[in-house]
Scaffold this active site. Structure first.
Site, PDB file in Angstrom:
ATOM      1  CG  ASP A  33      -4.938  17.129  -9.198  1.00  0.00           C
ATOM      2  OD1 ASP A  33      -4.714  16.659  -8.054  1.00  0.00           O
ATOM      3  OD2 ASP A  33      -6.054  17.053  -9.749  1.00  0.00           O
ATOM      4  CG  ASP A 159      -7.942  40.128  24.777  1.00  0.00           C
ATOM      5  OD1 ASP A 159      -8.593  39.350  25.498  1.00  0.00           O
ATOM      6  OD2 ASP A 159      -7.624  39.852  23.605  1.00  0.00           O
ATOM      7  CE  LYS A 183      -5.329  41.214  21.313  1.00  0.00           C
ATOM      8  NZ  LYS A 183      -5.067  39.815  21.005  1.00  0.00           N
ATOM      9  CG  ASP A 209      -4.877  34.973  24.220  1.00  0.00           C
ATOM     10  OD1 ASP A 209      -6.124  35.004  24.342  1.00  0.00           O
ATOM     11  OD2 ASP A 209      -4.252  35.755  23.480  1.00  0.00           O
TER      12      ASP A 209
HETATM   13  C1  R5P Z   1      -7.532  37.511  19.957  1.00  0.00           C
HETATM   14  O1  R5P Z   1      -8.609  37.987  20.255  1.00  0.00           O
HETATM   15  C2  R5P Z   1      -7.088  36.189  20.466  1.00  0.00           C
HETATM   16  O2  R5P Z   1      -7.615  35.952  21.723  1.00  0.00           O
HETATM   17  C3  R5P Z   1      -5.568  36.082  20.540  1.00  0.00           C
HETATM   18  O3  R5P Z   1      -5.083  37.016  21.486  1.00  0.00           O
HETATM   19  C4  R5P Z   1      -4.912  36.351  19.241  1.00  0.00           C
HETATM   20  O4  R5P Z   1      -5.601  35.761  18.182  1.00  0.00           O
HETATM   21  C5  R5P Z   1      -3.476  35.837  19.260  1.00  0.00           C
HETATM   22  O5  R5P Z   1      -2.900  36.088  18.018  1.00  0.00           O
HETATM   23  P1  R5P Z   1      -1.379  36.437  17.852  1.00  0.00           P
HETATM   24  O6  R5P Z   1      -0.585  35.345  18.520  1.00  0.00           O
HETATM   25  O7  R5P Z   1      -1.188  36.464  16.364  1.00  0.00           O
HETATM   26  O8  R5P Z   1      -1.145  37.763  18.465  1.00  0.00           O
END
Ligand code: R5P
Length: 282
Positions: A33, A159, A183, A209
């Site tokens: 399931d 960002d 950003k 990031d």
């Molecule tokens: C946002 O605040 C995070 O630090 C990343 O920049 C973001 O989540 C990345 O997401 P994506 O690859 O979808 O742009």
């Protein structure tokens, strides 16, 4: 004893190695399931560490099941390591009627554990939602390890919020300039990036990031760069969902690097060592 979730088996093994602890045999099944059964048979220990990135809803469920199974087997001290904490980006009710998902999952996870350790959560405030002691380590400390020799490097964050990560990577690498983009997120998969002031012409650029999810942020940032030599992208959590790899390749990325908080082909470096250090100090 280290108990792996299905999405964190390599990291759990590396952590068991670092800590010189046994790796529990775990079993994962799916019923006709669609329901899951994660089991940890033959666990005879007082203290266990579950290592489970909650990268999907199923992975969340597995974690709750493993916690329950361990308690049922008489484990008195359960530590939960969330190398990647899923649902942490829904940290506010952005529209009326929405849940604060990070709070909902933190509450659920807290019921089966004595403490939580996570890696670079989306926001440190995620920790406040656990009702047991919760701590985060910074996964960016290992991101410089796999980088090649760079020419006059620039480390950029997409960002202002990720500037600390870029600074950490630059610090570990040993040289280079640091800057960030501005950003604005238009939707789940669309972002608008304002270029950074730094001149990148004929220089190697590393964009740092916490996570690459759809790849929109990274590819949007790369599109603003004027004549860089090579562009590398690196992140703690290489989610790389949907067509993220295609977006990055089309943007001209030389190489994508990530850690094993999410186990992907791009997981070039492990957070096992910093996690082991944190666990030893708990
Ligand atoms: C946002 O605040 C995070 O630090 C990343 O920049 C973001 O989540 C990345 O997401 P994506 O690859 O979808 O742009």
């Amino acid at each position: 004893m280290i108990v792996p979730g299905s999405a964190s088996q390599s990291l759990a093994a590396a952590l068991a190695d670092e800590l010189d602890r046994a790796l529990a045999p775990v079993e994962f099944e799916r019923f006709p399931d669609g329901e899951l059964l994660a089991a940890a048979p033959e666990v005879e220990t007082d203290s266990a560490v579950i290592v489970a990135s909650t990268i999907t809803s199923d992975a969340h469920l597995e974690l709750l099941q493993l916690q329950d199974a361990l308690r049922e087997s008489g484990v008195s001290e359960v530590t939960t390591v969330l190398p990647y904490m899923g649902y942490a980006r829904q940290d506010s009710a952005f529209e009326p009627g929405q849940p604060v998902s990070v709070r909902a999952v933190a509450r659920a996870v807290s019921t089966g554990t004595d403490r939580v350790l996570t890696v670079s959560p989306h926001e440190e405030s995620a920790l406040e939602h656990f009702s047991v002691p919760a701590r985060a380590i910074d996964g960016a400390g290992v991101l410089a390890d796999p980088l090649p020799d760079l020419s006059d490097p620039v480390f950029l964050s997409p960002d202002a919020g990720a500037i600390d990560l870029a600074e950490t990577v630059r610090e570990s690498y040993g040289e280079g300039e640091v800057d960030y983009f501005e950003k604005t997120r238009r939707s789940g998969s669309e972002v608008e990036i304002t270029p950074s002031d730094v001149v990148v012409e004929d220089r190697d650029v590393v964009i740092v990031d916490d996570i690459i999810a759809t790849g929109s942020t990274m590819s949007g940032a790369i599109a603003t760069l004027e004549d860089p030599q090579r562009v590398f992208v690196t992140c703690v959590h290489p989610m790389l969902a949907a067509n993220a790899r295609t977006k990055l390749a089309r943007a001209g990325v030389e190489q994508v690097y990530g850690t094993d908080t999410i186990e992907r082909a791009e997981s070039e470096v492990s957070v096992a060592r910093p996690l082991a250090e944190a666990l030893r100090s708990l």
